[in-house]
Design a protein around this motif. Structure first.
Motif, PDB file in Angstrom:
ATOM      1  N   ASN A 105      27.355  21.461  29.975  1.00  0.00           N
ATOM      2  CA  ASN A 105      26.041  21.688  30.398  1.00  0.00           C
ATOM      3  C   ASN A 105      26.251  23.045  30.937  1.00  0.00           C
ATOM      4  OD1 ASN A 105      24.885  19.308  30.245  1.00  0.00           O
ATOM      5  ND2 ASN A 105      26.135  18.418  31.933  1.00  0.00           N
ATOM      6  N   PRO A 106      24.883  24.011  31.179  1.00  0.00           N
ATOM      7  CA  PRO A 106      24.976  25.417  31.560  1.00  0.00           C
ATOM      8  C   PRO A 106      24.808  25.225  33.134  1.00  0.00           C
ATOM      9  CG  PRO A 106      22.764  24.604  30.860  1.00  0.00           C
ATOM     10  CD  PRO A 106      23.737  23.446  30.624  1.00  0.00           C
ATOM     11  N   ALA A 107      25.249  26.435  33.767  1.00  0.00           N
ATOM     12  CA  ALA A 107      24.844  26.570  35.040  1.00  0.00           C
ATOM     13  C   ALA A 107      23.966  27.743  35.383  1.00  0.00           C
ATOM     14  CB  ALA A 107      26.136  26.854  35.918  1.00  0.00           C
ATOM     15  N   THR A 108      23.373  27.885  36.435  1.00  0.00           N
ATOM     16  CA  THR A 108      22.707  29.009  36.750  1.00  0.00           C
ATOM     17  C   THR A 108      23.493  29.891  37.875  1.00  0.00           C
ATOM     18  OG1 THR A 108      21.601  28.016  38.835  1.00  0.00           O
ATOM     19  CG2 THR A 108      20.466  27.708  36.712  1.00  0.00           C
ATOM     20  N   ILE A 109      22.862  31.188  37.994  1.00  0.00           N
ATOM     21  CA  ILE A 109      23.616  32.082  38.912  1.00  0.00           C
ATOM     22  C   ILE A 109      23.537  31.436  40.259  1.00  0.00           C
ATOM     23  CG2 ILE A 109      23.320  34.355  40.161  1.00  0.00           C
ATOM     24  CD1 ILE A 109      24.481  34.864  37.460  1.00  0.00           C
ATOM     25  N   ASN A 110      22.630  30.971  40.724  1.00  0.00           N
ATOM     26  CA  ASN A 110      22.378  30.299  42.196  1.00  0.00           C
ATOM     27  C   ASN A 110      23.569  29.226  42.097  1.00  0.00           C
ATOM     28  OD1 ASN A 110      20.553  32.164  42.910  1.00  0.00           O
ATOM     29  ND2 ASN A 110      18.608  30.543  42.656  1.00  0.00           N
ATOM     30  N   MET A 111      23.590  28.336  41.061  1.00  0.00           N
ATOM     31  CA  MET A 111      24.395  27.129  41.070  1.00  0.00           C
ATOM     32  C   MET A 111      26.019  27.768  41.352  1.00  0.00           C
ATOM     33  SD  MET A 111      25.577  24.184  38.452  1.00  0.00           S
ATOM     34  CE  MET A 111      23.931  23.740  38.156  1.00  0.00           C
ATOM     35  N   ILE A 112      26.200  28.849  40.504  1.00  0.00           N
ATOM     36  CA  ILE A 112      27.601  29.644  40.639  1.00  0.00           C
ATOM     37  C   ILE A 112      27.711  30.072  41.908  1.00  0.00           C
ATOM     38  CG2 ILE A 112      28.815  31.294  39.792  1.00  0.00           C
ATOM     39  CD1 ILE A 112      27.741  30.992  37.170  1.00  0.00           C
ATOM     40  N   LYS A 113      26.864  30.741  42.447  1.00  0.00           N
ATOM     41  CA  LYS A 113      26.828  31.206  44.128  1.00  0.00           C
ATOM     42  C   LYS A 113      27.335  30.243  45.050  1.00  0.00           C
ATOM     43  CE  LYS A 113      23.672  34.978  43.490  1.00  0.00           C
ATOM     44  NZ  LYS A 113      22.222  35.589  43.696  1.00  0.00           N
ATOM     45  N   GLU A 114      26.709  29.199  44.926  1.00  0.00           N
ATOM     46  CA  GLU A 114      26.797  27.956  45.946  1.00  0.00           C
ATOM     47  C   GLU A 114      28.196  27.523  45.746  1.00  0.00           C
ATOM     48  OE1 GLU A 114      24.117  24.947  44.766  1.00  0.00           O
ATOM     49  OE2 GLU A 114      22.211  26.360  45.362  1.00  0.00           O
ATOM     50  N   ARG A 115      28.694  27.545  44.550  1.00  0.00           N
ATOM     51  CA  ARG A 115      30.016  26.739  44.498  1.00  0.00           C
ATOM     52  C   ARG A 115      31.405  27.678  44.469  1.00  0.00           C
ATOM     53  NH1 ARG A 115      29.067  22.548  39.528  1.00  0.00           N
ATOM     54  NH2 ARG A 115      27.284  21.475  40.684  1.00  0.00           N
ATOM     55  N   MET A 116      30.980  29.179  44.632  1.00  0.00           N
ATOM     56  CA  MET A 116      31.880  30.005  44.825  1.00  0.00           C
ATOM     57  C   MET A 116      32.820  29.947  46.003  1.00  0.00           C
ATOM     58  SD  MET A 116      30.827  33.511  42.742  1.00  0.00           S
ATOM     59  CE  MET A 116      32.263  34.316  42.612  1.00  0.00           C
ATOM     60  N   LEU A 117      34.103  30.171  45.788  1.00  0.00           N
ATOM     61  CA  LEU A 117      35.033  30.338  47.073  1.00  0.00           C
ATOM     62  C   LEU A 117      34.566  31.563  47.995  1.00  0.00           C
ATOM     63  CD1 LEU A 117      38.326  29.430  45.517  1.00  0.00           C
ATOM     64  CD2 LEU A 117      37.017  27.891  46.858  1.00  0.00           C
ATOM     65  N   ASP A 118      34.494  32.538  47.149  1.00  0.00           N
ATOM     66  CA  ASP A 118      34.082  33.922  48.135  1.00  0.00           C
ATOM     67  C   ASP A 118      32.604  33.980  47.901  1.00  0.00           C
ATOM     68  OD1 ASP A 118      33.707  36.379  49.001  1.00  0.00           O
ATOM     69  OD2 ASP A 118      35.058  37.547  47.672  1.00  0.00           O
ATOM     70  N   LYS A 119      31.864  33.743  49.098  1.00  0.00           N
ATOM     71  CA  LYS A 119      30.330  33.530  49.079  1.00  0.00           C
ATOM     72  C   LYS A 119      29.822  35.017  49.172  1.00  0.00           C
ATOM     73  CE  LYS A 119      30.365  29.379  49.658  1.00  0.00           C
ATOM     74  NZ  LYS A 119      30.021  28.240  48.430  1.00  0.00           N
ATOM     75  N   MET A 120      30.676  35.971  49.413  1.00  0.00           N
ATOM     76  CA  MET A 120      30.275  37.448  49.484  1.00  0.00           C
ATOM     77  C   MET A 120      30.217  38.132  48.355  1.00  0.00           C
ATOM     78  SD  MET A 120      29.504  37.619  52.523  1.00  0.00           S
ATOM     79  CE  MET A 120      29.041  39.220  52.750  1.00  0.00           C
ATOM     80  N   SER A 121      31.003  37.332  46.858  1.00  0.00           N
ATOM     81  CA  SER A 121      30.927  37.850  45.387  1.00  0.00           C
ATOM     82  C   SER A 121      29.527  38.044  45.002  1.00  0.00           C
ATOM     83  CB  SER A 121      31.592  37.132  44.822  1.00  0.00           C
ATOM     84  OG  SER A 121      33.068  37.027  45.278  1.00  0.00           O
ATOM     85  N   ASP A 122      29.441  39.215  44.099  1.00  0.00           N
ATOM     86  CA  ASP A 122      28.206  39.395  43.282  1.00  0.00           C
ATOM     87  C   ASP A 122      28.427  38.650  42.207  1.00  0.00           C
ATOM     88  OD1 ASP A 122      26.035  40.152  41.997  1.00  0.00           O
ATOM     89  OD2 ASP A 122      26.536  42.069  42.388  1.00  0.00           O
ATOM     90  N   ALA A 123      27.914  37.171  42.097  1.00  0.00           N
ATOM     91  CA  ALA A 123      27.941  36.408  41.178  1.00  0.00           C
ATOM     92  C   ALA A 123      27.459  36.927  39.657  1.00  0.00           C
ATOM     93  CB  ALA A 123      27.365  34.948  41.300  1.00  0.00           C
ATOM     94  N   SER A 124      26.238  37.792  39.815  1.00  0.00           N
ATOM     95  CA  SER A 124      25.570  38.224  38.609  1.00  0.00           C
ATOM     96  C   SER A 124      26.539  39.383  37.892  1.00  0.00           C
ATOM     97  CB  SER A 124      24.270  39.008  38.801  1.00  0.00           C
ATOM     98  OG  SER A 124      23.632  37.841  39.538  1.00  0.00           O
ATOM     99  N   ARG A 125      27.127  40.346  38.608  1.00  0.00           N
ATOM    100  CA  ARG A 125      27.995  41.302  38.110  1.00  0.00           C
ATOM    101  C   ARG A 125      29.219  40.407  37.466  1.00  0.00           C
ATOM    102  NH1 ARG A 125      31.937  43.612  40.135  1.00  0.00           N
ATOM    103  NH2 ARG A 125      32.053  42.740  42.067  1.00  0.00           N
ATOM    104  N   ILE A 126      29.616  39.590  38.305  1.00  0.00           N
ATOM    105  CA  ILE A 126      31.037  38.855  37.719  1.00  0.00           C
ATOM    106  C   ILE A 126      30.626  38.040  36.221  1.00  0.00           C
ATOM    107  CG2 ILE A 126      32.454  36.938  38.112  1.00  0.00           C
ATOM    108  CD1 ILE A 126      32.361  37.495  41.223  1.00  0.00           C
ATOM    109  N   VAL A 127      29.449  37.482  36.354  1.00  0.00           N
ATOM    110  CA  VAL A 127      29.071  36.906  34.927  1.00  0.00           C
ATOM    111  C   VAL A 127      28.904  37.992  33.804  1.00  0.00           C
ATOM    112  CG1 VAL A 127      27.055  35.957  33.757  1.00  0.00           C
ATOM    113  CG2 VAL A 127      28.104  35.009  36.029  1.00  0.00           C
ATOM    114  N   ASP A 128      28.325  39.299  34.268  1.00  0.00           N
ATOM    115  CA  ASP A 128      28.099  40.639  33.548  1.00  0.00           C
ATOM    116  C   ASP A 128      29.491  40.852  32.843  1.00  0.00           C
ATOM    117  OD1 ASP A 128      25.401  40.285  33.740  1.00  0.00           O
ATOM    118  OD2 ASP A 128      25.394  42.063  35.032  1.00  0.00           O
ATOM    119  N   ARG A 129      30.431  40.929  33.575  1.00  0.00           N
ATOM    120  CA  ARG A 129      31.647  41.254  33.353  1.00  0.00           C
ATOM    121  C   ARG A 129      32.573  40.197  32.356  1.00  0.00           C
ATOM    122  NH1 ARG A 129      33.519  44.657  37.540  1.00  0.00           N
ATOM    123  NH2 ARG A 129      32.246  46.595  37.081  1.00  0.00           N
TER     124      ARG A 129
END
Length: 153
Positions: free
Chosen positions: A64-88
């Motif tokens: 199944n896919p995930a959304t950026i918001n789902m990734i943000k909620e589950r990340m260990l580092d809540k200050m990370s820029d999930a969109s930028r990480i996904v771009d990389r």
């Protein structure tokens, strides 16, 4: 069981206000020690700790896919820029992105075969327990985890 170097020895100071202060210093020091221990494992695969975390989240969702918001909620580092990480990760070919069929504003993110392969290799190369097993029993690791949960309230 052998006991490692005490925090006072590690930082060459025993000037703690109290045991609460000592615990904060010890947790901070241990966090950095763990980050440095893992860094070489990530660098070998040209990943950062945050990128690794996002790949693990996406593998947990797979197929199944995930959304950026789902990734943000589950990340260990809540200050990370999930969109930028996904771009990389997209630039590296480790994830794919496409428009959500139900909500055109949402974007679906999936781990790619290459992303799954890297995680599989990393799973074989190192196990978290290898870092601890010489110093902590499984039971002690559980107690430590419980105490950290309690600390965060």
């Amino acid at each position: 069981m052998k006991v490692g170097m005490q925090i006072g020895e590690e930082i060459q100071s025993n000037k703690f206000e109290d045991n609460y202060h000592k615990a904060v210093i010890n947790i901070t020091y241990t966090h950095l020690w763990l980050s440095n221990t893992f860094r070489c494992k990530f660098e070998k695969h040209n990943l950062t700790q945050q990128q690794f975390n996002v790949l693990r989240i996406l593998r947990g969702q797979y197929p199944n896919p995930a959304t950026i918001n789902m990734i943000k909620e589950r990340m260990l580092d809540k200050m990370s820029d999930a969109s930028r990480i996904v771009d990389r990760l997209m630039q590296k070919g480790l994830v794919s992105r496409c428009t959500n069929n139900k909500d055109r504003r949402a974007v679906d993110i999936r781990i790619s075969e290459a992303g799954l392969e890297i995680l599989s290799k990393m799973d074989e190369e190192f196990k978290t327990k290898e870092i601890f097993k010489n110093n902590l029993t499984e039971e002690e690791a559980g107690k430590l985890s419980d105490l950290l949960d309690k600390l965060r309230g």
